[in-house]
Design a protein around this motif. Structure first.
Motif, PDB file in Angstrom:
ATOM      1  N   MET A  24     -38.388   8.652  -2.696  1.00  0.00           N
ATOM      2  CA  MET A  24     -38.704  10.027  -2.352  1.00  0.00           C
ATOM      3  C   MET A  24     -37.566  10.925  -2.826  1.00  0.00           C
ATOM      4  SD  MET A  24     -39.576  11.663   1.395  1.00  0.00           S
ATOM      5  CE  MET A  24     -37.926  11.343   2.017  1.00  0.00           C
ATOM      6  N   MET A  25     -37.961  12.064  -3.398  1.00  0.00           N
ATOM      7  CA  MET A  25     -36.957  12.993  -3.902  1.00  0.00           C
ATOM      8  C   MET A  25     -36.111  13.530  -2.757  1.00  0.00           C
ATOM      9  SD  MET A  25     -37.523  16.498  -6.121  1.00  0.00           S
ATOM     10  CE  MET A  25     -38.438  17.317  -4.828  1.00  0.00           C
ATOM     11  N   GLY A  26     -34.796  13.626  -2.990  1.00  0.00           N
ATOM     12  CA  GLY A  26     -33.913  14.127  -1.949  1.00  0.00           C
ATOM     13  C   GLY A  26     -34.113  15.603  -1.697  1.00  0.00           C
ATOM     14  N   LYS A  27     -33.679  16.030  -0.531  1.00  0.00           N
ATOM     15  CA  LYS A  27     -33.749  17.442  -0.158  1.00  0.00           C
ATOM     16  C   LYS A  27     -32.441  17.840   0.485  1.00  0.00           C
ATOM     17  CE  LYS A  27     -38.696  17.298   1.012  1.00  0.00           C
ATOM     18  NZ  LYS A  27     -38.832  15.837   1.138  1.00  0.00           N
ATOM     19  N   GLY A  28     -32.210  19.140   0.541  1.00  0.00           N
ATOM     20  CA  GLY A  28     -30.997  19.594   1.194  1.00  0.00           C
ATOM     21  C   GLY A  28     -30.908  21.101   1.264  1.00  0.00           C
ATOM     22  N   ILE A  29     -29.752  21.576   1.699  1.00  0.00           N
ATOM     23  CA  ILE A  29     -29.501  23.004   1.891  1.00  0.00           C
ATOM     24  C   ILE A  29     -28.852  23.574   0.635  1.00  0.00           C
ATOM     25  CG2 ILE A  29     -28.187  24.679   3.246  1.00  0.00           C
ATOM     26  CD1 ILE A  29     -28.287  22.603   5.559  1.00  0.00           C
ATOM     27  N   VAL A  30     -29.422  24.653   0.111  1.00  0.00           N
ATOM     28  CA  VAL A  30     -28.824  25.308  -1.049  1.00  0.00           C
ATOM     29  C   VAL A  30     -28.096  26.593  -0.663  1.00  0.00           C
ATOM     30  CG1 VAL A  30     -30.440  24.291  -2.684  1.00  0.00           C
ATOM     31  CG2 VAL A  30     -30.996  26.493  -1.646  1.00  0.00           C
ATOM     32  N   SER A  31     -28.421  27.169   0.499  1.00  0.00           N
ATOM     33  CA  SER A  31     -27.673  28.323   1.005  1.00  0.00           C
ATOM     34  C   SER A  31     -27.949  28.491   2.489  1.00  0.00           C
ATOM     35  CB  SER A  31     -28.037  29.611   0.254  1.00  0.00           C
ATOM     36  OG  SER A  31     -29.361  30.009   0.542  1.00  0.00           O
ATOM     37  N   CYS A  32     -27.040  29.174   3.181  1.00  0.00           N
ATOM     38  CA  CYS A  32     -27.243  29.442   4.602  1.00  0.00           C
ATOM     39  C   CYS A  32     -26.770  30.850   4.929  1.00  0.00           C
ATOM     40  CB  CYS A  32     -26.513  28.413   5.461  1.00  0.00           C
ATOM     41  SG  CYS A  32     -24.718  28.548   5.457  1.00  0.00           S
ATOM     42  N   GLY A  33     -27.246  31.361   6.043  1.00  0.00           N
ATOM     43  CA  GLY A  33     -26.847  32.684   6.513  1.00  0.00           C
ATOM     44  C   GLY A  33     -26.856  32.694   8.028  1.00  0.00           C
ATOM     45  N   TYR A  34     -26.245  33.701   8.640  1.00  0.00           N
ATOM     46  CA  TYR A  34     -26.176  33.742  10.095  1.00  0.00           C
ATOM     47  C   TYR A  34     -25.974  35.174  10.545  1.00  0.00           C
ATOM     48  CZ  TYR A  34     -21.624  32.851   8.036  1.00  0.00           C
ATOM     49  OH  TYR A  34     -20.549  32.857   7.189  1.00  0.00           O
ATOM     50  N   TYR A  35     -26.196  35.375  11.827  1.00  0.00           N
ATOM     51  CA  TYR A  35     -25.990  36.694  12.423  1.00  0.00           C
ATOM     52  C   TYR A  35     -25.436  36.500  13.833  1.00  0.00           C
ATOM     53  CZ  TYR A  35     -26.798  41.260  14.495  1.00  0.00           C
ATOM     54  OH  TYR A  35     -26.623  42.471  15.129  1.00  0.00           O
ATOM     55  N   ILE A  36     -24.324  37.171  14.123  1.00  0.00           N
ATOM     56  CA  ILE A  36     -23.725  37.157  15.455  1.00  0.00           C
ATOM     57  C   ILE A  36     -23.705  38.598  15.959  1.00  0.00           C
ATOM     58  CG2 ILE A  36     -21.680  36.590  16.822  1.00  0.00           C
ATOM     59  CD1 ILE A  36     -20.905  34.621  14.572  1.00  0.00           C
ATOM     60  N   PRO A  37     -24.326  38.882  17.102  1.00  0.00           N
ATOM     61  CA  PRO A  37     -24.356  40.259  17.605  1.00  0.00           C
ATOM     62  C   PRO A  37     -22.979  40.896  17.732  1.00  0.00           C
ATOM     63  CG  PRO A  37     -25.883  38.887  18.842  1.00  0.00           C
ATOM     64  CD  PRO A  37     -25.084  37.959  17.964  1.00  0.00           C
ATOM     65  N   TYR A  38     -22.958  42.212  17.591  1.00  0.00           N
ATOM     66  CA  TYR A  38     -21.740  43.003  17.612  1.00  0.00           C
ATOM     67  C   TYR A  38     -21.103  43.052  19.003  1.00  0.00           C
ATOM     68  CZ  TYR A  38     -18.994  47.385  17.145  1.00  0.00           C
ATOM     69  OH  TYR A  38     -18.013  48.352  17.144  1.00  0.00           O
ATOM     70  N   LEU A  39     -21.919  43.081  20.054  1.00  0.00           N
ATOM     71  CA  LEU A  39     -21.402  43.206  21.409  1.00  0.00           C
ATOM     72  C   LEU A  39     -20.937  41.859  21.946  1.00  0.00           C
ATOM     73  CD1 LEU A  39     -23.990  45.623  23.069  1.00  0.00           C
ATOM     74  CD2 LEU A  39     -21.836  46.187  21.909  1.00  0.00           C
ATOM     75  N   ARG A  40     -19.814  41.865  22.691  1.00  0.00           N
ATOM     76  CA  ARG A  40     -19.264  40.633  23.278  1.00  0.00           C
ATOM     77  C   ARG A  40     -18.788  40.930  24.706  1.00  0.00           C
ATOM     78  NH1 ARG A  40     -17.778  38.215  18.323  1.00  0.00           N
ATOM     79  NH2 ARG A  40     -19.314  39.135  16.893  1.00  0.00           N
ATOM     80  N   ILE A  41     -18.848  39.904  25.528  1.00  0.00           N
ATOM     81  CA  ILE A  41     -18.246  39.989  26.852  1.00  0.00           C
ATOM     82  C   ILE A  41     -17.266  38.839  26.988  1.00  0.00           C
ATOM     83  CG2 ILE A  41     -20.187  38.728  27.926  1.00  0.00           C
ATOM     84  CD1 ILE A  41     -19.550  40.342  30.511  1.00  0.00           C
TER      85      ILE A  41
END
Length: 336
Positions: free
Chosen positions: A1-18
């Motif tokens: 079976m042909m391999g698979k994988g991640i070619v790019s990733c992204g994320y988001y973390i909200p601006y507000l913090r406590i």
């Protein structure tokens, strides 16, 4: 079976913090072992976070060649509505692509990732997009709620050579009643409140999945550069990792709880994104997920070429923040 994988990733973390200190000052204690956590603003939810993370992940690929999209969260803004379609529209993708939508437990992120790889085989397009966005919520200002944070991440998957190749998976499941559940039409996340019982479930379930994937691949803990744990309870993670033969050093890079909080099904995958920024050469990563009740999925990855740089780095998103007071937090959470 042909391999698979991640070619790019992204994320988001909200601006507000406590910060933890806000809990300490207001309540005299904090049940979560965090420094601070990310908090949704009044105009944010898991869908707005998912859109931002997906845009970041897909900015260097041809969006017309995305043939599948899978979305996961434990806290969708609707109890019944197919929200993968909302994401397709927001990203400007083809309405004819294959979609899937996962929820119900903190295992939803792993389910979505595996589903996206499976759908990749069923499309004639080059890419699949797995989007994992979560913000566990509770109307009760006690216990589990102290650690609940928010974040989103997204992965573009492809067949053939990839920056991070998927190597194998193993799972473990069983019945453990009374652990982190939310009844219908009830905004309060509950737990039976017996630490020894919770620990037994966690150890039995996660250890079974990790041991399974190591045995399947003929590996030992020493083969891995990174071990990424579920992170709902850091002390439990550290104790189990040590029991399985992993070191604190292997845990360090993929740990995000102290900076973001418990982002539900997103947390271990956000840890994976963090480790990918420092990946170089032939390195192996083991990602462990856990859904109370209980189930666990462990996945093994092997790095090759570096991933393309996104619009922002993990450290820059962590640094772009505004701290809020405990009263402001309660208002945003509609607890007050």
């Amino acid at each position: 079976m042909m391999g698979k994988g991640i070619v790019s990733c992204g994320y988001y973390i909200p601006y507000l913090r406590i910060r933890r200190e806000e809990y300490m000052a207001a309540l005299g204690g904090c049940a979560a072992d965090m420094e601070e956590k990310a908090v949704l603003d009044i105009d944010e939810d898991v869908i707005t976070m998912a859109v931002e993370a997906a845009r970041n992940a897909a900015e260097n690929v041809d969006k017309g060649r995305i043939g599948a999209l899978v979305l996961a969260s434990t806290n969708f803004p609707y109890q019944e509505k197919y929200l993968a379609g909302t994401l397709v529209e927001a990203l400007g993708l083809s309405g004819g692509l294959l979609t899937s939508h996962h929820s119900g437990s903190a295992l939803a992120g792993a389910e979505a990732f595996l589903a996206a790889m499976g759908l990749l085989d069923q499309t004639d397009q080059e890419y699949a997009l797995a989007v994992i966005s979560d913000a566990p919520s509770s109307r009760s200002p006690e216990g589990l709620e102290h650690g609940f944070g928010a974040a989103a991440c997204a992965f573009v998957l492809a067949g053939g050579d990839a920056a991070l190749s998927f190597e194998g998976v193993s799972a473990q499941s069983g019945e453990f009643m009374g652990l982190r559940f939310r009844p219908p039409a009830d905004g309060i996340v509950r737990d039976i409140g017996v630490p020894a019982y919770s620990s037994m479930s966690y150890i039995d379930t996660v250890a079974g999945a990790v041991s399974g994937v190591l045995e399947k691949l003929g590996r030992s803990p020493g083969h891995y550069r990174h071990l990424i744990m579920p992170q709902a309870d850091l002390r439990a993670d550290q104790a189990l990792a040590k029991k399985l033969g992993f070191s604190e050093e292997q845990l360090r890079e993929g740990t995000v709880f102290r900076m973001v909080g418990d982002a539900g099904c997103c947390t271990p995958f956000l840890g994976l994104c963090k480790t990918l920024e420092g990946t170089g050469g032939d390195e192996k990563t083991l990602v462990c997920t856990y859904g109370a009740g209980s189930g666990s999925i462990a996945m093994s990855f092997r790095s090759g070429a570096p991933l393309p740089a996104g619009r922002t780095t993990f450290s820059s998103q962590l640094g772009n923040k505004k701290n809020i007071s405990y009263i402001q937090y309660l208002k945003l959470k509609k607890i007050l």
